[in-house]
Design an enzyme around this catalytic site. Sequence first.
Site, PDB file in Angstrom:
ATOM      1  N   GLU A   1       2.242  -6.526   6.658  1.00  0.00           N
ATOM      2  CA  GLU A   1       1.497  -7.590   7.333  1.00  0.00           C
ATOM      3  C   GLU A   1       1.917  -7.810   8.786  1.00  0.00           C
ATOM      4  O   GLU A   1       1.089  -8.100   9.647  1.00  0.00           O
ATOM      5  CB  GLU A   1       1.644  -8.920   6.562  1.00  0.00           C
ATOM      6  CG  GLU A   1       0.876  -8.992   5.265  1.00  0.00           C
ATOM      7  CD  GLU A   1       1.657  -8.498   4.064  1.00  0.00           C
ATOM      8  OE1 GLU A   1       1.301  -8.856   2.942  1.00  0.00           O
ATOM      9  OE2 GLU A   1       2.635  -7.740   4.256  1.00  0.00           O
TER      10      GLU A   1
ATOM     11  N   GLU B   1       3.307  -8.274  -3.383  1.00  0.00           N
ATOM     12  CA  GLU B   1       3.742  -9.626  -3.726  1.00  0.00           C
ATOM     13  C   GLU B   1       3.498  -9.933  -5.206  1.00  0.00           C
ATOM     14  O   GLU B   1       4.319 -10.587  -5.858  1.00  0.00           O
ATOM     15  CB  GLU B   1       3.036 -10.640  -2.828  1.00  0.00           C
ATOM     16  CG  GLU B   1       3.536 -10.575  -1.384  1.00  0.00           C
ATOM     17  CD  GLU B   1       2.776 -11.482  -0.442  1.00  0.00           C
ATOM     18  OE1 GLU B   1       3.396 -12.372   0.153  1.00  0.00           O
ATOM     19  OE2 GLU B   1       1.552 -11.298  -0.294  1.00  0.00           O
TER      20      GLU B   1
END
Length: 254
Positions: free
Chosen positions: A128, A108
Amino acid sequence: MAYEHIQFEINDGLAILTLDRAPLNVLNIAMMKEMNQALDSIGEQPVKVLLIKATGKAFSAGVDVGEHLGDQVNEMIEVFHGIFRRMEALGVPTVAQVQGAALGGGCEVVAYCDLVVASEKATLGQPEIQVGVFPPIAAMVFPRQLGYKKAMELILTGDIIGAAEAKEIGLVNQVVPPEDLEEATQKLLKKLMKLSGLVMRLTKKAAVGGLLDDKAKSLEFIEKVYLKEMMTTRDAEEGLKAFLEKRKPEWTES
């Protein structure tokens, strides 16, 4: 200022933030607070470009999974997202240099940078979903950068991709042999540092504004889903605990 988990310096208008929690640069709350302190310290200094890089074999394996549990998750999200809010407020071009794995929160950080130079050995991904949560920042920026279909493929499957594919889909700008990574990064920075800092900031402001999109409101919405809806579920807790206990999760909700 002395830091424990990062290095930070400003040289002739170039701010360099180095993740320094080798070998995997797992982002814990203490480390992310230091990142925020470093970005805050820029203040009114004449910075043209921000470079984010890392020591060790990985750029970052992501945010500390253990800090997703219990009341800690609220502080974790606040501190982690503070990095991106500060990058946005800074308004200067941002460059990521990626030598190895950039996963989860590490990916990210890379995705949020304007330009990315990666080693052929780099891998990127958002795994995730496999531990019962989703990546908030990727949920915001991947559809904008990669298109909806590819963004959802990566976020929903948790697949990890190589540098070549990352370049093909637009997540990375340049891929070079590992031994050429530093030289390629410096070559790009040299181009940018020759330009007007003001004009680059205004250019970035125009490009972001041209999307006719409000990232602040988007992130606020995503945070509510993450903290108030997802993190209160049994599956989110089970997935995170299973990861920490090195076992397969047993999902109970549908």
